[in-house]
Write a protein that holds these residues in place. Structure first.
Motif, short mmCIF file in Angstrom:
data_model
loop_
_atom_site.label_atom_id
_atom_site.label_comp_id
_atom_site.label_asym_id
_atom_site.label_seq_id
_atom_site.Cartn_x
_atom_site.Cartn_y
_atom_site.Cartn_z
N ARG A 1 -85.79 4.89 96.50
CA ARG A 1 -85.55 3.43 96.54
C ARG A 1 -85.34 2.96 97.98
O ARG A 1 -85.81 1.90 98.38
N ALA A 6 -89.64 0.15 103.85
CA ALA A 6 -91.01 -0.32 104.08
C ALA A 6 -91.08 -1.85 104.00
O ALA A 6 -91.72 -2.50 104.84
N LYS A 7 -90.40 -2.42 103.01
CA LYS A 7 -90.40 -3.89 102.88
C LYS A 7 -89.65 -4.55 104.03
O LYS A 7 -90.10 -5.56 104.58
N LEU A 8 -88.51 -3.98 104.39
CA LEU A 8 -87.72 -4.54 105.50
C LEU A 8 -88.49 -4.46 106.82
O LEU A 8 -88.39 -5.37 107.64
N GLN A 9 -89.23 -3.39 107.03
CA GLN A 9 -90.03 -3.28 108.25
C GLN A 9 -91.07 -4.39 108.31
O GLN A 9 -91.31 -4.96 109.38
N GLY A 10 -91.68 -4.71 107.17
CA GLY A 10 -92.65 -5.80 107.13
C GLY A 10 -92.00 -7.15 107.43
O GLY A 10 -92.55 -7.96 108.19
N ILE A 11 -90.83 -7.38 106.85
CA ILE A 11 -90.11 -8.64 107.10
C ILE A 11 -89.70 -8.73 108.56
O ILE A 11 -89.88 -9.77 109.20
N GLN A 12 -89.15 -7.64 109.09
CA GLN A 12 -88.71 -7.62 110.48
C GLN A 12 -89.88 -7.88 111.42
O GLN A 12 -89.77 -8.66 112.37
N ASN A 23 -86.53 4.34 100.71
CA ASN A 23 -87.81 4.37 101.43
C ASN A 23 -88.66 3.14 101.11
O ASN A 23 -89.28 2.57 101.99
N ALA A 24 -88.67 2.73 99.83
CA ALA A 24 -89.41 1.53 99.46
C ALA A 24 -88.80 0.29 100.10
O ALA A 24 -89.51 -0.59 100.60
N LEU A 25 -87.47 0.23 100.12
CA LEU A 25 -86.78 -0.89 100.73
C LEU A 25 -87.02 -0.94 102.24
O LEU A 25 -87.26 -2.01 102.81
#
Length: 107
Positions: free
Chosen positions: A62, A68-74, A64-66
């Motif tokens: 979970r 990946a999403k946070l890196q995209g938002i950042q 790792n998935a989070l």
């Protein structure tokens, strides 16, 4: 639709906060290992240690998935900040007037 106004300063702070969160997630594995070492095997039993290991295993996917999403938002926030700051600098440069500019309005 209503206009939305966001200060670039707020985006920069958000960008910094997101980077700090990503560092915390990155370091979470090491903290869990230390926690398991501190728990040890009280009274020769490893039930609590096993439970923390099970929790970490489930949380790992979970997290790792989070991440990946946070890196995209950042990355999107950082790109937006950079874009607006670059635009602001270019707009300011285009508005500068030289002392010898003959097209200045006079009264």
């Amino acid at each position: 639709m209503a206009d939305v106004y966001v200060k670039v300063e707020h985006l920069n702070r958000l960008n910094g906060s997101l980077k700090q969160i990503l560092v915390e997630f990155d370091e979470a594995d090491r903290r869990t290992d230390r926690l398991q070492d501190m728990i040890g095997r009280p009274d020769g039993r490893g039930g609590l240690r096993d439970r923390t290991h099970d929790f970490e295993g489930g949380w790992d996917d979970r997290r790792n998935a989070l991440v990946a999403k946070l890196q995209g938002i950042q990355a999107a926030v950082e790109s937006t900040c950079t874009g607006w700051q670059d635009f602001d600098l270019e707009a300011a440069k285009s508005l500068k007037l030289s002392a010898s500019d003959a097209s200045l309005p006079t009264r």
